[in-house]
Design a protein around this motif. Structure first.
Motif, mmCIF file in Angstrom:
data_model
loop_
_atom_site.group_PDB
_atom_site.id
_atom_site.type_symbol
_atom_site.label_atom_id
_atom_site.label_comp_id
_atom_site.label_asym_id
_atom_site.label_seq_id
_atom_site.Cartn_x
_atom_site.Cartn_y
_atom_site.Cartn_z
ATOM 1 N N ALA A 74 -1.023 2.191 4.558
ATOM 2 C CA ALA A 74 -0.952 1.376 5.768
ATOM 3 C C ALA A 74 -0.146 2.047 6.875
ATOM 4 C CB ALA A 74 -0.347 0.009 5.443
ATOM 5 N N GLY A 75 0.073 3.338 6.736
ATOM 6 C CA GLY A 75 0.806 4.051 7.774
ATOM 7 C C GLY A 75 2.257 3.642 7.881
ATOM 8 N N GLY A 76 2.852 3.287 6.716
ATOM 9 C CA GLY A 76 4.266 2.947 6.693
ATOM 10 C C GLY A 76 4.570 1.478 6.839
ATOM 11 N N ALA A 77 3.567 0.638 6.975
ATOM 12 C CA ALA A 77 3.813 -0.780 7.259
ATOM 13 C C ALA A 77 3.725 -1.679 6.039
ATOM 14 C CB ALA A 77 2.815 -1.268 8.312
ATOM 15 N N GLY A 78 3.207 -1.196 4.906
ATOM 16 C CA GLY A 78 2.969 -2.078 3.781
ATOM 17 C C GLY A 78 1.724 -2.927 4.016
ATOM 18 N N TRP A 79 1.490 -3.884 3.136
ATOM 19 C CA TRP A 79 0.299 -4.707 3.207
ATOM 20 C C TRP A 79 0.625 -6.127 3.655
ATOM 21 C CZ3 TRP A 79 -1.804 -3.084 -2.239
ATOM 22 C CH2 TRP A 79 -2.472 -1.856 -2.122
#
Length: 272
Positions: A74-79
């Protein structure tokens, strides 16, 4: 019916189990995680780790374990609330086609949840995941919530909406609310002032998507005034929905009536 239980280790975990593991510090975490995965490899489960690469399971890669890192994906954002549910559903179906006994999942929840995740989001995802597993998906999922990462209110929420709990006894949830066959939701344990907010959040999340919420309370030992107030508050927030409470013990039923909650303004029905 699925039965709530606490497990001292992850060894008893089997198909159909959804476990909240309030995880210990690194060394104990890695030892327990490794044993859980080794058990699955020995009996023919497909192994999936949701999290970052770690010595706890490095020996299983790449041939024996699937590693999915939500932060990287997620590009570092988590789900969000649906990410883990979708992944488990898909990989459980794939595991069956590949000839595995079941899908065995270890999820590092600090990698799943982005910063700022609320208890409401936790309840939403865990209910969806529990319904998936309770409906017969050939999977078992251990959700590891490190107690050094998550706030106490988040841990209370997470533990309360799993059928099974593993961790230090003092971290055990006072209540557990989880899916059962035929559209029931089983409520067990104790709903008191310490857990009333988490209970309210859980009921609210169920009412968002459930026209009639059937609570099976045969295993409910106690619901105090704070718990009853939160049940009534949740019911009033969705006046077009219906809560049917089954198996309530006589003491709690009598208190509900004496406190004036058995009124038309509270859309909660106590079954005979």
């Amino acid at each position: 019916m699925r039965i709530a239980r606490s497990v001292a280790s992850l060894s008893p975990v089997d198909v159909g189990d959804h476990v909240c593991w309030v995880a210990p510090p690194d060394d104990d975490f890695q030892r327990t995680a490794r044993a859980y995965l080794q058990d699955g490899a020995r009996i023919g489960d497909k192994l999936m780790v949701v999290g970052a690469a770690s010595p706890a399971w490095r020996e299983f890669q790449p041939s024996q374990a699937l590693l999915v890192d939500p932060v990287a994906a997620a590009g570092g954002a988590g789900w969000g609330a649906e990410g883990l549910v979708t992944l488990v559903r898909r990989e459980a179906e794939t595991a069956g086609r590949q000839g595995f006994r079941a899908l065995r999942v270890l999820a590092q929840m600090e990698r799943v949840w982005p910063e700022g995740t609320t208890p409401e989001q936790v309840a939403e995802q865990e209910f969806r995941l529990d319904a998936l597993i309770g409906d017969g998906a050939a999977a078992m999922v251990v959700c590891a919530y490190p107690d050094t990462v998550f706030l106490p209110e988040t841990l209370v929420q997470a533990a309360g909406v799993h059928p099974h709990f593993s961790g230090r006894p003092e971290r055990a949830p006072s209540f557990q609310l989880f899916s059962s066959p035929e559209g029931h939701w089983t409520l067990s344990g104790v709903v008191d002032a310490d857990s009333a907010d988490a209970f309210h959040t859980a009921v609210i999340e169920l009412l968002r998507t459930t026209p009639t919420l059937r609570l099976s309370c045969h295993g409910l030992e106690l619901m105090d005034v704070a718990g009853m107030q939160m049940l009534a508050k949740a019911a009033r927030a969705f006046p077009d929905r219906r809560i049917l409470v089954e198996g309530l013990n006589p003491t709690v039923r009598k208190c509900w009536e004496l406190l004036g909650f058995a009124a038309p303004s509270v859309p909660v029905e106590l079954a005979p």
